[in-house]
Each structure stands twice: as C-alpha cells, then as structure tokens.
Write a protein that holds these residues in place. Sequence first.
Motif, mmCIF file in Angstrom:
data_model
loop_
_atom_site.group_PDB
_atom_site.id
_atom_site.type_symbol
_atom_site.label_atom_id
_atom_site.label_comp_id
_atom_site.label_asym_id
_atom_site.label_seq_id
_atom_site.Cartn_x
_atom_site.Cartn_y
_atom_site.Cartn_z
ATOM 1 N N UNK A 403 6.975 13.361 73.213
ATOM 2 C CA UNK A 403 8.180 13.797 72.174
ATOM 3 C C UNK A 403 9.150 13.766 72.742
ATOM 4 N N UNK A 404 9.253 13.498 73.761
ATOM 5 C CA UNK A 404 10.494 12.619 74.884
ATOM 6 C C UNK A 404 10.907 11.405 74.705
ATOM 7 N N UNK A 405 9.978 10.986 74.664
ATOM 8 C CA UNK A 405 10.163 9.206 74.281
ATOM 9 C C UNK A 405 11.139 8.738 72.546
ATOM 10 N N UNK A 406 10.320 9.766 72.085
ATOM 11 C CA UNK A 406 10.575 9.791 70.747
ATOM 12 C C UNK A 406 12.220 10.291 70.468
ATOM 13 N N UNK A 407 12.286 10.979 71.308
ATOM 14 C CA UNK A 407 13.579 11.629 70.944
ATOM 15 C C UNK A 407 14.798 10.642 72.088
ATOM 16 N N UNK A 408 13.982 9.900 73.469
ATOM 17 C CA UNK A 408 14.924 9.217 73.866
ATOM 18 C C UNK A 408 15.413 7.972 72.823
ATOM 19 N N UNK A 410 15.958 8.515 69.136
ATOM 20 C CA UNK A 410 16.267 8.671 68.102
ATOM 21 C C UNK A 410 15.445 8.849 66.611
ATOM 22 N N UNK A 411 13.788 9.139 67.382
ATOM 23 C CA UNK A 411 13.624 8.586 66.068
ATOM 24 C C UNK A 411 12.629 9.771 65.609
ATOM 25 N N UNK A 412 13.292 10.404 64.536
ATOM 26 C CA UNK A 412 13.580 12.012 64.811
ATOM 27 C C UNK A 412 11.969 11.474 63.510
ATOM 28 N N UNK A 413 11.368 11.094 62.850
ATOM 29 C CA UNK A 413 10.854 10.612 62.052
ATOM 30 C C UNK A 413 9.021 10.238 63.013
ATOM 31 N N UNK A 414 9.408 10.109 63.900
ATOM 32 C CA UNK A 414 8.538 9.835 64.799
ATOM 33 C C UNK A 414 8.199 10.862 65.025
#
Length: 643
Positions: A403-408, A410-414
């Motif tokens: 989740x931290x990587x996806x937030x980095x 900036x992929x909200x859907x992921x």
Amino acid sequence: MISIFFSYDNIVSNLEYNKSNLHISFSKGYVLSEDCKNLENRFFFESLLDINEVKCQNETVSKEIFSFDTVFALRRFQKQIASENRLIQSLYYNSDDDTIKINRDLFGLIPLYYIHIPFKFFALSTELTFLLNIPEVRSYSDIDITRISSYLKWMNDGSPYNKNTFYANIKSVLPGHVLEVSKESVNSTPYVDFNPGKWNHLKTVDDYGIAFRDLFEKSVGTLLRNKSIIGSHLSGGLDSSSVSCMCRVSAPNKVIHTFYADTSTESTNEGHLALEAAVSISARHHVVIPSNHDLETIIKHTALCGFPEQMVIGSALQSSLMTEAQMFGCDILMTGSDGDSIVGHGFEYLQQLTDNRNWIALLEGLQDMATNRKPVDAGKDWAILDMDKKKQFVYIDYFYKQLAQSLHERSLLKSLSLISSASKYFNVSPGSILRKVAHSLKNSIAHSTRLPTSISRKSVQHLNFAQESLLQAPQSLIRNLSSGYLSSFEDVFYNQAIAINEERYYLGNHYGINLGYPFYDKDLFELNLAIPLKIKFDNARGRGQLRNAMNGVLPENIRLRTDKGIFGIYARQAAIRLYVEGRDFLTDSSQVWDYVDKSLFQQAVKLLMTENQPRYIYNRMLFFVNRTMNLTIWLHFYNQKRF
C-alpha cells in the motif's frame, strides 16, 4: 599491475620502473606489466611491432604472448575476450592508425582506470595511484564533485556502476566492456552475450541443484588449481560455508585453513557455526580478532587505493583476515563475496504473484514466510507467538508495504484494490493496514526533525542527478536480453560491490594474498538467471538452488538456516573509534566542509553516540560519520599529493 602511456604528440615520459617489470617500448609510449599477486591475471599485448623492438627487462616472460600480424592479432584478441569466463584482460594495438582496444574482466574484479585527452595522450592502469603520478596526468586530476555527492548520499551504494571516479578526467572501464581508443575519442561497448536460455531443458528443483553444484565445483576447482595451501574466509553464513566446504570437495587432500572474524558482538556471534563447518571439512580453523586501529588502517588503505574507503564498516576486518592468511602461507584466500547477488533470494516471487493477482499462491507464500523466516521488523517475542499471530503479522506487514508503494505512485485505484484483496483473501481488515500506515507516518514525522536524511551541503546534493545519464554497466550488459532480467544485473553490477572488489584488489596485492571469488562465474550467473523465482524462493527460505546443491556438502544446520549475522553493533563501534581517533583531521579549515554540512555531521555524531537508539538510526548515522571521515582523509592526501 598493467599500465600504459601513449602520447599522440610524441611526448614520451621518462618515468623510472622497477627492473622486475616487463617494459614494452614503442615509438610513442610504453606498456608496463608485472605479475599480479592478487588475482590469476593474464595480459596479452597484440601489436604490429617487430620482435626486436620489444624490450623485456624480465627474461622469464614468455615471448609467446606477442603476436605481430594485424589480422591474426585482432582475431586472437576478439576470440580471447569472447571465450574467457572470469579474469582475462587483453589489449590490441594497431600502429597503422594508433588505435588501442582493451577489455576489462566481466565482474570488475580487477580495476582498470584511464584518462584520454584528445590529440594529447592516453594513459591506462590497474593502479589509480600510478596514473596520478604521471606528470602529464597531474594537471588533469581535478576532483569530480558529482562523484563526491554520490558517495555521501544515503542508500546510493546500490546504484548501477558507471565510469565516473573521484577524479573528473580519470574514468573506469566498465566491467565486461571493451574500450576502443583513438586519438580523437573513446568508445565503450560490451563484449559479453548472456544466454540463460541454454538452461531451458532443466525443469525440476533437483535439475537446477545438480547443474548449480557442477558449475560451482568447477569454479572453485579452477581457482584452486596449482594451489598448495588453501585459505577460506568462513563466517558461518551460507555463502562462505558453501565456498569453504566445496574447497574440500575440489581439493580432498590439500591443507585448508579457515578464518573466522570474531567481532565480539552478540549479533555477529556465529563462531559455533563456523567451527561446525570447519570441523566437517577437517580444516585448520583460526579465530581472527579484527584490528581496532581503524584510523591507521584507513590512512594506509587510502594511500594504496587513491580513493576514499569504500567498505561501510571499514577495511580493518578485511586486512586482518588477509594478514592472517598470508602468515599461514596460504596461496589463496577464498571468499563467498556477493553470493547473495549472483544466486538471488527469489523473494521477488511474492511481487510476481501480486502483480498477477494470484492470491491463492500468494497466501501460501506468505504462510511460508511466517513459518520459515523471522521478519526484519518483528519483535523479540516472535519465537513465542502462535502461528496464527505470526501469519497475521506477515500479512499486515506485506500489504502495508504494498500500500505504501502504491500511495507513493499516487495510484488510488491500485491502493483500493490492495485493501480489498487483503480483506477478501487474507482476512486482514482495512483498519489494521491503515493503522500501520498511520503509525509509520507518525514515526517518520517525529524523526524528521532530528534525523538527517542527507549529510551533504545543499549546493552538492543536486549534483547527483548528473550521474543518471551516464552509461551504466547493468543496462549496457543486458543488451540481448529482455528487460525482465535487468534487476538481476543491477543486483550484481552495482556501485558498492564493484568498488569494494576494486579496493580488495589493492589490499590483496599489498598484503600478498591472492583472492578467490567462486560465485563470480559467468556460467553460474547465467544459470541463476534461468532459474524460476519459485525455485529460488524455496518456501521462503530463499536461494533454493544453492541449498539443494549443497545437500551432502554442508552441515544441515547451516544449509537450512534462514537468518544471518548482523554487523550493526560492530559497525557502530568502528565508526565511533574512527571519529574519536580522527577528530584532528576535522579542523574548521578542512576541505571536507566544502561538501559536508558541518551542523548535520555534528548531529549525526551525536545520534551515533546516543545509547538505545533504533537500529535504522544507527545504520544511517554510522554511514554519514564513516563517509565524512573517509572523505576527509582522502582530501588530506589529495591536497598533499601523497598518492
């Protein structure tokens, strides 16, 4: 040592050389070569010269190394670099157009530095200090500030290896590349092609294990050829133990000395495992106490190398091992260096499953992680937790990092998809993941006010970006393979690993010991490129092919271990000693403050010396303190021209 000076305007240097050297003269320069104590190094000089022009001061050197027909010489050069597996360096010179071709060994075990000033001169040497003492080179030996910026940057050691050195005009030949030099320009191209597809006929874990063992035994045996007394660094870890025990398989009747470095710290106390491995091969085992004269050692090694100390924990430990091996008459000191990178752990398997949304297989993989491996950030009570709690810890930790990587990114859907999958397939509540994210952010904010993220002055930090456009070894060497292999090449051809090997080359020569690196083998690397991640993952034990290959060779207690020694405590002690011993170098007028922010350095020293800090704080602060001290010492030598 191999050294060349070639002047394009007929200015021939009048340097004096030791009479034991091979001195090949020609009209516009010279080539200098001598036997290398450190590595099995053969050097071929191909040219159009008449045999009578070759002036050889060492009559024991075979004249067979010379060839004087243009076509034959070039063909031999090309054949030589294409066929050799490990440590060949070859040179081809064409006097018709004054062009030179020279290659560096595949894994960069032998340094090779050069300077090329168009239409003036070209100089090359395995010895950086030799170049720095050529009169024509001295006026071109300015400091490369971008390299200093990179050296001081936290977590930059893993960046891909490139040609830059600490000197703006002196460059490094990339491993596995041919340097083609004319009076106008220098071009670098890879000479090696990798073919992992040749192992496609292998299918099972045992197939890969057998192939690995055969190649590993061959690599070890090649290094031990003509060696009477064998030395091997033995830490008790999987890599060094595999090397030491395979030495006995390859040399059943030879004397083997094993050397264990006792740092007298709890986190590195693996002497019992080292002893177990030594006893299993009937080795003469030695416990080595590393020198605590850190400043004296780094001063000596900086003078030898011509660049700042590269090893994170300093080189006193390495020099102590080499000195001990030389004292017992060892012809070679074997090491398991970079076995991790060549073999690969296989933990990317979990990411592969996540990307493919194979949640059932991912569940099994994470359950294996909970069963067979203690997470890095697990508490001291991990061993007494029941299995359900261990699994929940692993699940939450894994999806928190995803989740931290996806937030980095900036992929909200992921991010939403990950939270949904964690809840549906792993019974992990969204709240538990988000609480861990919030806790991590809180800690980051709390530490950001007192924990330096950089030690460089702001005017220096931005210079790191200048390195990004350079030709880099991993990207260049992968030329005929798909981009899916890039991470494996980046794991092997990265800056810190090759820089340390370059330093070891000088240390080995200085302490009179030949170093053996059996994991650095092209065939072995190709095999590991071909092995599926699932086999490497090995139910979360990692490096499954190596464990399979060492069945019956290694003691089971070592073959199946999944933990390893942590040198953090020893490294902290060494960094503090270096700072205390070397404070006299840190005057207000020291040039180091042109690059290092003095207040941030003092903050790093204070944190390093404060007891009961988290390990991640100590790791970063000892990096900053060590790098600042190392740079200070190098600048002191540089300004006094003492190389």
